[in-house]
Design a protein around this motif. Structure first.
Motif, PDB file in Angstrom:
ATOM      1  N   ASN A 123       8.593   0.492   6.031  1.00  0.00           N
ATOM      2  CA  ASN A 123       7.114   1.212   6.259  1.00  0.00           C
ATOM      3  C   ASN A 123       7.273   2.618   6.920  1.00  0.00           C
ATOM      4  O   ASN A 123       6.397   3.403   6.408  1.00  0.00           O
ATOM      5  CB  ASN A 123       6.189   0.353   7.048  1.00  0.00           C
ATOM      6  CG  ASN A 123       4.700   0.907   7.385  1.00  0.00           C
ATOM      7  OD1 ASN A 123       4.255   1.128   6.224  1.00  0.00           O
ATOM      8  ND2 ASN A 123       4.372   1.218   8.489  1.00  0.00           N
ATOM      9  N   GLU A 132      -0.931  -0.449  -9.689  1.00  0.00           N
ATOM     10  CA  GLU A 132      -2.077  -0.683  -9.098  1.00  0.00           C
ATOM     11  C   GLU A 132      -2.640  -2.140  -9.030  1.00  0.00           C
ATOM     12  O   GLU A 132      -3.047  -2.725  -8.134  1.00  0.00           O
ATOM     13  CB  GLU A 132      -3.113   0.186  -9.450  1.00  0.00           C
ATOM     14  CG  GLU A 132      -4.481   0.266  -8.637  1.00  0.00           C
ATOM     15  CD  GLU A 132      -5.406   1.257  -9.043  1.00  0.00           C
ATOM     16  OE1 GLU A 132      -6.487   1.192  -8.347  1.00  0.00           O
ATOM     17  OE2 GLU A 132      -4.924   2.282  -9.587  1.00  0.00           O
ATOM     18  N   ALA A 136       1.096   4.008 -13.424  1.00  0.00           N
ATOM     19  CA  ALA A 136       0.426   3.752 -12.168  1.00  0.00           C
ATOM     20  C   ALA A 136      -0.618   2.712 -12.342  1.00  0.00           C
ATOM     21  O   ALA A 136      -0.888   2.001 -11.293  1.00  0.00           O
ATOM     22  CB  ALA A 136      -0.086   5.181 -11.948  1.00  0.00           C
ATOM     23  N   GLN A 137      -1.382   2.548 -13.217  1.00  0.00           N
ATOM     24  CA  GLN A 137      -2.245   1.629 -13.569  1.00  0.00           C
ATOM     25  C   GLN A 137      -1.973   0.202 -13.383  1.00  0.00           C
ATOM     26  O   GLN A 137      -2.273  -0.768 -12.676  1.00  0.00           O
ATOM     27  CB  GLN A 137      -3.160   1.817 -14.773  1.00  0.00           C
ATOM     28  CG  GLN A 137      -4.426   0.842 -14.689  1.00  0.00           C
ATOM     29  CD  GLN A 137      -5.268   1.135 -16.053  1.00  0.00           C
ATOM     30  OE1 GLN A 137      -4.886   2.026 -16.694  1.00  0.00           O
ATOM     31  NE2 GLN A 137      -6.395   0.402 -16.110  1.00  0.00           N
ATOM     32  N   ASP A 157       0.924  -1.149  -0.091  1.00  0.00           N
ATOM     33  CA  ASP A 157       0.014  -0.077   0.125  1.00  0.00           C
ATOM     34  C   ASP A 157       0.585   1.275   0.166  1.00  0.00           C
ATOM     35  O   ASP A 157       0.455   2.239  -0.669  1.00  0.00           O
ATOM     36  CB  ASP A 157      -0.933   0.114   1.406  1.00  0.00           C
ATOM     37  CG  ASP A 157      -2.144  -0.989   1.131  1.00  0.00           C
ATOM     38  OD1 ASP A 157      -2.537  -1.257  -0.181  1.00  0.00           O
ATOM     39  OD2 ASP A 157      -2.544  -1.286   2.026  1.00  0.00           O
ATOM     40  N   ARG A 158       2.048   1.079   0.550  1.00  0.00           N
ATOM     41  CA  ARG A 158       3.047   2.290   0.681  1.00  0.00           C
ATOM     42  C   ARG A 158       3.691   2.611  -0.692  1.00  0.00           C
ATOM     43  O   ARG A 158       3.599   3.705  -1.227  1.00  0.00           O
ATOM     44  CB  ARG A 158       3.898   2.030   1.594  1.00  0.00           C
ATOM     45  CG  ARG A 158       3.593   2.109   3.105  1.00  0.00           C
ATOM     46  CD  ARG A 158       3.579   3.700   3.381  1.00  0.00           C
ATOM     47  NE  ARG A 158       3.259   3.673   5.090  1.00  0.00           N
ATOM     48  CZ  ARG A 158       3.264   4.847   5.604  1.00  0.00           C
ATOM     49  NH1 ARG A 158       3.042   6.009   5.082  1.00  0.00           N
ATOM     50  NH2 ARG A 158       2.931   4.893   6.923  1.00  0.00           N
ATOM     51  N   LYS A 161      -1.916  -8.442  -3.095  1.00  0.00           N
ATOM     52  CA  LYS A 161      -2.537  -8.304  -1.813  1.00  0.00           C
ATOM     53  C   LYS A 161      -3.575  -9.590  -1.651  1.00  0.00           C
ATOM     54  O   LYS A 161      -3.778 -10.087  -0.457  1.00  0.00           O
ATOM     55  CB  LYS A 161      -3.274  -7.226  -1.655  1.00  0.00           C
ATOM     56  CG  LYS A 161      -2.296  -5.852  -1.388  1.00  0.00           C
ATOM     57  CD  LYS A 161      -3.037  -4.623  -1.533  1.00  0.00           C
ATOM     58  CE  LYS A 161      -3.975  -4.425  -0.091  1.00  0.00           C
ATOM     59  NZ  LYS A 161      -4.509  -3.072  -0.421  1.00  0.00           N
ATOM     60  N   ASN A 199       2.148   1.634  -3.582  1.00  0.00           N
ATOM     61  CA  ASN A 199       1.103   2.291  -4.552  1.00  0.00           C
ATOM     62  C   ASN A 199       0.571   3.803  -3.901  1.00  0.00           C
ATOM     63  O   ASN A 199      -0.430   4.124  -4.509  1.00  0.00           O
ATOM     64  CB  ASN A 199       0.011   1.368  -4.740  1.00  0.00           C
ATOM     65  CG  ASN A 199      -0.803   1.592  -5.710  1.00  0.00           C
ATOM     66  OD1 ASN A 199      -0.377   2.195  -6.838  1.00  0.00           O
ATOM     67  ND2 ASN A 199      -2.049   1.317  -5.530  1.00  0.00           N
ATOM     68  N   GLY A 200       0.956   3.935  -2.859  1.00  0.00           N
ATOM     69  CA  GLY A 200       0.500   5.286  -2.201  1.00  0.00           C
ATOM     70  C   GLY A 200       1.338   6.263  -1.925  1.00  0.00           C
ATOM     71  O   GLY A 200       1.984   6.858  -2.751  1.00  0.00           O
ATOM     72  N   PRO A 201       1.595   6.347  -0.643  1.00  0.00           N
ATOM     73  CA  PRO A 201       2.558   7.708  -0.227  1.00  0.00           C
ATOM     74  C   PRO A 201       3.683   7.657  -0.738  1.00  0.00           C
ATOM     75  O   PRO A 201       4.281   8.909  -1.252  1.00  0.00           O
ATOM     76  CB  PRO A 201       2.575   7.453   1.285  1.00  0.00           C
ATOM     77  CG  PRO A 201       1.454   6.752   1.829  1.00  0.00           C
ATOM     78  CD  PRO A 201       0.888   5.735   0.498  1.00  0.00           C
ATOM     79  N   TYR A 202       4.486   6.517  -1.142  1.00  0.00           N
ATOM     80  CA  TYR A 202       5.822   6.514  -1.522  1.00  0.00           C
ATOM     81  C   TYR A 202       5.740   6.603  -2.871  1.00  0.00           C
ATOM     82  O   TYR A 202       7.012   6.869  -3.546  1.00  0.00           O
ATOM     83  CB  TYR A 202       6.578   5.231  -1.097  1.00  0.00           C
ATOM     84  CG  TYR A 202       6.889   5.284   0.175  1.00  0.00           C
ATOM     85  CD1 TYR A 202       6.351   6.523   1.178  1.00  0.00           C
ATOM     86  CD2 TYR A 202       7.331   4.210   1.029  1.00  0.00           C
ATOM     87  CE1 TYR A 202       6.842   6.207   2.481  1.00  0.00           C
ATOM     88  CE2 TYR A 202       7.507   4.257   2.139  1.00  0.00           C
ATOM     89  CZ  TYR A 202       7.166   5.260   3.369  1.00  0.00           C
ATOM     90  OH  TYR A 202       7.444   5.346   4.448  1.00  0.00           O
ATOM     91  N   ASN A 203       4.658   6.373  -3.550  1.00  0.00           N
ATOM     92  CA  ASN A 203       4.429   6.740  -4.942  1.00  0.00           C
ATOM     93  C   ASN A 203       5.567   6.299  -6.003  1.00  0.00           C
ATOM     94  O   ASN A 203       6.086   7.222  -6.454  1.00  0.00           O
ATOM     95  CB  ASN A 203       4.197   8.235  -5.262  1.00  0.00           C
ATOM     96  CG  ASN A 203       3.444   8.649  -6.293  1.00  0.00           C
ATOM     97  OD1 ASN A 203       3.092   7.652  -7.410  1.00  0.00           O
ATOM     98  ND2 ASN A 203       2.826   9.835  -6.656  1.00  0.00           N
TER      99      ASN A 203
END
Length: 551
Positions: free
Chosen positions: A468, A373, A369-370, A299-300, A380, A302-306
């Protein structure tokens, strides 16, 4: 005096040997002979019909179709077949984890490769000599980034700092060709670089973002490999002697008893397999923590760490930094001269190359990005499914491999004959096998190979926990044996005990209470727990004889 003929007759009945299920005629051993031959053994010496079974050491000693040699061969066969089942189940998990690693690794490497290629394609026309005379600096940067990702012992922040320092030294000389810039002067300039910020905010911003992204990506990729390696090593652990006997009794004793069509009772199978895989089940807690940690880091990524944006635009950030230096050349040069003094004028003259190459950077990056994702979503799902692998393995093996009967079946093989299975099913893990009625397990002697793998899971989970929150960790080459022996890599309990959780202090390790001993000995499959027919008949004789005497 009538009591003695009557009692004698009952004694004769009680002492008569029991036959499988039916009458006095010896049953054919055709089914066992067919099975024995199909397993690759010679039929020489194999009985055509049932024989007395006093010679048996594992199977019940009633009438049987198995000789001592057959029993031993079946025992060895059951051992190899069960170990093969374990390896096959493990290979399935390994394949899942390896496929996830391969997918992410391919995505990440492709992201880095595209960024490097875009730099090589665009920079010559954009910067001329500023690029062509410094190609090695850029190649070295991407090389260091790859080595870091592959778990080499590289300090990523230092590598990035070194890149900016080398780039600044070379560009400053190229942008000021009219001066003689010595190495000593460059050293002075570098000392003031942080204060003057010649590249703007790009180095600082990129260091923060790239470091977090690379740490997360490296730990994430490594986590899949560690999980796969643990499964591989654990799947190769050999069965104990006691387990081999129990597996033989479960899988082949019904054939020896002439009950080839009777499936093992499900709960009987579970107790055998849980006893055999007691140490493996102890992996479950740390295994679940690893799966949870990988999900959090996914999640990191694909999220905050981009990761997609940060890694895919490295070349653009470098171009932005160079443009900042070009645009602020005069101001920066003046500040450097103030701090380090005026260098000597060069006799070579100035070059107009930099003037030709100035201009706004129009580089673009194609977003993937897709794709990231989808990768994370798939990972997951697989990680969630694997969380309970070790504790669901016994039921999976019993239902899919041993082909045990349904739980409610009262006409299944219970270890002694066809009937129901009475003992309760044991809990998971080594400590819960203290009262296992089917496998003798020494709960004071855990398997050291599996304990080492539990430690590897703890270490990897700790690394993911650091990733993390953006902390770098030291990695060893994953191609080495990860046994931990002499590696110098340790994980104290107070560190390994920390898990990824919103409130880690409230998260308690899973524990299982030791089952009560009331279930021990309630085994319809064991002669040590139920009185034999002979004993019951003898008691009946005694009662009848006493009644006649009182008369």
């Amino acid at each position: 005096m009538r009591v003695f003929p009557w009692g004698f007759w009952l004694l004769c009945v009680a002492s008569a040997p029991a036959r499988g299920d039916s009458g006095s005629k010896a049953r054919s051993c055709a089914e066992v002979r067919q099975l024995y031959g199909a397993k690759g053994f010679s039929l020489s010496g194999v009985p055509q019909a049932e024989i007395s079974g006093e010679h048996l050491r594992i199977c019940p000693q009633g009438y049987t179709c198995c000789t001592s040699e057959m029993e031993e061969n079946f025992a060895n066969k059951s051992r190899s077949e069960f170990e093969a089942m374990m390896k096959e189940a493990g290979r399935s998990v390994q394949a899942t984890l390896t496929a996830q690693h391969r997918s992410f690794d391919s995505y990440f490497q492709d992201l880095l490769n595209k960024s490097e290629k875009a730099l090589y394609d665009a920079f010559p026309s954009m910067y001329g000599e500023l690029y062509t005379q410094n190609v090695k600096v850029f190649k070295d940067l991407y090389g260091e980034l790859r080595r870091y990702y592959r778990s080499s012992n590289i300090n990523l922040e230092e590598a990035l700092n070194e890149f900016w320092t080398r780039l600044l030294e070379r560009l400053f000389k190229l942008l000021n060709p009219q001066y003689q810039i010595t190495d000593e002067y460059l050293d002075c300039m570098v000392k003031h670089a942080e204060q003057h910020r010649p590249f703007g905010e790009v180095p600082r911003d990129l260091k923060v973002k790239a470091t977090r992204a690379f740490i997360a990506a490296r730990s994430y990729a490594q986590g899949f490999l560690v999980g796969s390696d643990v499964v591989k090593k654990v799947s190769q652990v050999s069965l104990s002697h006691e387990c081999t006997r129990a597996i033989m009794k479960l899988m082949y004793c019904p054939h020896c008893r002439g009950m080839s069509s009777v499936k093992p009772c499900n709960n009987y199978c579970l107790n055998v397999v849980k006893g055999c895989l007691a140490n493996q089940a102890d992996l479950s807690t740390e295994w679940k923590y690893l799966m949870d940690s990988l999900i959090v880091v996914a999640d990191r990524i694909n999220g905050p760490y981009n990761v997609d944006t940060v890694i895919g635009t490295i070349h653009m950030r470098i171009a932005e930094a160079i443009s900042n230096l070009q645009e602020n050349k005069d101001s920066i040069t003046s500040k450097v001269f103030q701090g380090c003094g005026n260098p000597k004028i060069s006799t070579k003259g100035s070059s107009s190359e930099d003037k030709k190459r100035r201009g706004k950077v129009t580089l673009e990056a194609k977003s993937s990005a897709q794709a990231l994702e989808m990768l994370v979503l798939d990972a997951k799902g697989n990680l969630t499914a694997l969380k309970t692998y070790w504790i669901t393995l016994p039921s999976s093996l019993c239902s899919k491999k041993v082909m045990a009967s349904s739980a409610s079946d009262d006409k299944c093989w219970n270890g002694m004959t066809k009937g129901s299975y009475l003992p309760e099913v044991m809990g998971d893990g080594l400590a819960n096998q203290i009262n296992n009625p089917e496998v003798e397990v020494d709960i004071t002697k855990p398997d050291m190979t599996i304990r080492q793998q539990i430690m590897q899971l703890k270490i990897m989970t700790n690394r993911l926990g650091n990733a993390n929150i953006g902390n770098d960790v030291d990695f060893q080459d994953t191609s080495d044996d990860m046994s931990g022996s002499g590696s110098g890599d340790s994980c104290p309990d107070d560190v390994c005990g920390k898990r990824l959780s919103k409130s880690p202090s409230t998260r308690q390790p899973e524990t299982h209470a030791i089952p009560k001993q009331s279930g021990h000995g309630v085994n319809g499959a064991s002669s040590r727990s139920l009185p034999s027919a002979s004993l019951l008949l003898l008691l009946s004789v005694a009662v009848i004889a006493a009644q006649h005497l009182w008369r």
